[in-house]
Design a protein around this motif. Sequence first.
Motif, short mmCIF file in Angstrom:
data_model
loop_
_atom_site.label_atom_id
_atom_site.label_comp_id
_atom_site.label_asym_id
_atom_site.label_seq_id
_atom_site.Cartn_x
_atom_site.Cartn_y
_atom_site.Cartn_z
N GLU A 214 0.84 -1.20 0.00
CA GLU A 214 0.00 0.00 0.00
C GLU A 214 0.87 1.25 0.00
O GLU A 214 0.57 2.23 -0.70
N ALA A 215 1.93 1.22 0.80
CA ALA A 215 2.83 2.37 0.86
C ALA A 215 3.42 2.68 -0.51
O ALA A 215 3.48 3.84 -0.93
N ALA A 216 3.87 1.64 -1.22
CA ALA A 216 4.45 1.84 -2.55
C ALA A 216 3.46 2.45 -3.51
O ALA A 216 3.82 3.31 -4.34
N GLU A 217 2.19 2.07 -3.41
CA GLU A 217 1.16 2.64 -4.28
C GLU A 217 0.97 4.12 -3.97
O GLU A 217 0.87 4.95 -4.88
N HIS A 218 0.92 4.46 -2.70
CA HIS A 218 0.77 5.88 -2.33
C HIS A 218 1.93 6.72 -2.84
O HIS A 218 1.75 7.89 -3.21
#
Length: 332
Positions: A214-218
Amino acid sequence: MKMNPHRFCVAPMMEWTDRHCRYFLRLISKHTLLYTEMVTADAVLRGDRKRLLHFDAAEHPVALQIGGSDRQGLAEAARIGAESGYDEINLNVGCPSDRVQAGRFGACLMAEPELVADLIAAMGATAKVPVTVKCRIGIDDQDAEESLDRFIDAVAKGGCRIFILHARKAWLEGLSPKENRDVPPIDYDRVYRMKARRPDLTIIVNGGIGSLGEAAEHLTHVDGVMLGRAAYQDPYILAEVDQRLFGAGEPTPSRLEVLDSFMAYAEGELARGVRLNQMTRHILGLFHGQPRARAFRRVLAENAHLDGAGLEVLKAARDVAAGTRRHAIAAE
């Protein structure tokens, strides 16, 4: 190219991110930016400064979060924090608790952007490190579009270039602090729009993020990501941060290697009179999802609080986690 220290952060969390917690998390990730619990400016000025502000040099990069609304007090507290060695001073404009509101700081300050701008300017004048803001996307019945634009623009004029946006509103009436962490709808798109609108600012998203995926997507939309409870409850989630998000080449430590390093730290702290459970309460999630995680937690929960508890408890917990010991020491 200079590394962005805000690319991945662990949030300031009351009762959780004390110096023992931060040292432990640093053993897992070298590059994650760590934040202290919120400390009021009044406490910095009048309290036990050594206890409140002490940290280990290994914790860098580490930021001090301050709460308050008095210009002179915040300026002095920011100066003290910077001179104590913190890499950043962060102003809390996001906490929704009644106690914080009564002191006229936290999320209620979002209704006073010009005041916050003045506070930031005063803090920036005394602290020779970046002064940043952590806030919500709005409060109560505010229009989260117009009011957040106005708030960010005003505070940026005061000198703030780095904003951590919890992607929920804060409801100052009708919801408890706990409910404010989950009940208001999450709106990551509002944070993305702010970054698109103000590309000159560093924008970090916070709230409800539970994995590095999720962090990478943000990070395709904003400059940084801040995790809170997910990083505390499953701390080994940080093990991939340095390589995956910062591009570092250092090998990832195993859980047992992290525990061994923490035991060396605990030995020194025990010698200084720190109780074992003050430290071990932060490592209960180290083996989260692993076969013997429950047994590991049980050894610590049943023994670390006892008078005189020492390294033998951590060694027993390690043996249980490693599968070389079956029973908690209290049961023998």
